[in-house]
Write an enzyme that holds these catalytic residues in place. Structure first.
Site, short mmCIF file in Angstrom:
data_model
loop_
_atom_site.label_atom_id
_atom_site.label_comp_id
_atom_site.label_asym_id
_atom_site.label_seq_id
_atom_site.Cartn_x
_atom_site.Cartn_y
_atom_site.Cartn_z
N ASP A 1 0.87 -1.14 -0.03
CA ASP A 1 0.18 0.13 -0.09
C ASP A 1 0.78 1.26 -0.01
OD1 ASP A 1 -2.38 1.67 0.28
OD2 ASP A 1 -2.24 1.33 2.61
N ASP B 1 0.06 5.22 1.09
CA ASP B 1 -0.23 5.93 2.25
C ASP B 1 -0.30 5.26 3.50
OD1 ASP B 1 -1.21 8.98 1.18
OD2 ASP B 1 -1.97 7.36 -0.12
N ASP C 1 -2.05 -0.72 5.95
CA ASP C 1 -2.48 0.02 7.12
C ASP C 1 -4.00 0.39 7.42
OD1 ASP C 1 -2.38 2.10 5.25
OD2 ASP C 1 -2.41 3.37 6.86
#
Length: 272
Positions: A32, A34, A216
Site C-alpha cells: 500500500d 499512504d 495499514d
C-alpha cells in the site's frame, strides 16, 4: 478466516518466522502507499515519497517483484513516488498498470466512467466548497477527504455520502478509510482480488514464491484475507499498536510493523 487484534500481532522485525518462511524462497512484495511507504498527512498531495524510501523500493525491486496496491489514482501515486517502472494497481485495484503491458483494466474503468463523473459533480456541488473538505476524482472512483474539516462539516460530508448511496442504490459502493469516504462502482473487485490477479498474471503462484502484503487501512484487509486463502502469503499490518483507532481492531494480517520507519527497515532487510 483467522483474525487477531492488531495490538496482539508479533513484530515482523523481531519475530524470525518471516525469515524462516523466506529461506530458499523468493518474496513478491505488494505495498500500500499512504501509511506504509509514506506517513499519513493532512493533505493527500503532500504524501511525497522520501528519497530514502524511493532508494529502498528501487533496491528491493532489483531483487524481487514489487507491486503498489493503492486507493490512490494510479497516475497520481506514480507521480508522488517518482517511480514509473513498477506494477501499480490504483483505485483499490480497479486500475492495473504494468510497465510491459500498460493499462490492463481500461475496459472495466471506462464502463463506469459516467457514473463516477456524475457522483463527483454531485459531491463538489454539495460539499466541495466546505473549508477543509477536498473532493478527489480518480479514474475509477471519487474520494472526499474531511480530515481538515470542522466536525459539523465532516458530519455534512457523511450525510451527503449516505444520500448518494441511497439514491444510486446497487450502482454505487462505499469504501471507508481514515477521514475519507470513497465511492466506487458496486462490482465485486477490491485490493485482495487485484493481488490474486497479479500473482497469477505475473507468474508468482509457484511454491518458490512467498507473496507479502503490507497495508495499514481497512481496505487492506481484503488483501490480508486473500493471502490467507492463498495459503503461502504473509500479511503485515502497518500501524502503532497503541493507536486507539486501530489497537483493538481485528485484522487478518499475521505480523506488525509499527511505522513507516520500520517498513523501511523491513524492506531494506528483504533487499539484502
Amino acid at each position: 478466516m483467522r483474525t487477531i487484534k492488531v495490538n496482539a500481532l508479533p513484530s515482523a522485525l523481531a519475530d524470525d518466522t518471516v525469515r524462516r518462511r523466506l529461506a530458499d524462497r523468493r518474496p513478491a512484495v505488494f505495498l500500500d502507499y499512504d501509511g506504509v511507504l509514506t506517513p499519513i498527512v493532512d493533505r493527500p498531495e503532500d504524501a511525497v515519497l522520501s528519497d530514502e524510501m524511493r532508494a529502498t523500493v528501487r533496491e528491493l525491486a532489483e531483487r524481487c517483484p514489487v507491486c503498489i496496491i493503492t486507493g490512490r489514482d494510479r497516475a497520481v501515486v506514480q507521480q508522488l513516488m517518482g517511480v514509473d517502472d513498477l506494477v501499480v494497481a490504483g483505485s483499490h485495484g480497479f486500475d492495473i498498470w504494468t510497465p510491459q503491458q500498460g493499462s490492463v483494466s481500461s475496459d472495466r474503468i471506462d464502463a463506469h466512467a459516467p457514473l463516477i463523473a456524475t457522483v463527483t459533480e454531485r459531491l463538489r456541488a454539495a460539499v466541495g466548497e466546505l473549508p477543509g473538505v477536498q473532493v478527489e476524482p480518480k479514474r475509477a472512483s471519487v474520494a472526499v477527504h474531511y480530515r481538515l474539516a470542522a466536525p459539523t462539516d465532516g458530519q455534512r460530508v457523511g450525510e451527503t455520502v449516505r444520500s448518494l448511496l441511497e439514491e444510486f442504490g446497487d450502482e454505487l459502493a462505499l469504501t471507508p478509510g481514515k477521514m475519507v469516504y470513497e465511492l466506487k462502482p458496486n462490482i465485486d473487485w477490491h485490493k485482495g482480488k487485484a493481488v490474486l490477479h497479479l500473482i497469477d498474471a505475473l507468474g508468482l503462484g509457484g511454491a518458490e514464491v512467498v507473496p507479502l502484503y503490507l497495508g495499514d487501512d481497512i481496505t487492506d484487509e481484503d488483501a490480508f484475507r486473500a493471502l490467507q486463502e492463498h495459503g503461502a502469503g504473509i500479511g503485515i499490518f502497518v500501524g502503532a499498536p497503541d493507536d486507539p483507532e486501530v489497537a483493538d481492531r481485528d485484522t487478518a494480517a499475521q505480523f506488525l510493523l509499527t511505522s513507516v520507519a520500520e517498513v523501511q527497515r523491513f524492506l531494506t532487510d528483504l533487499a539484502r
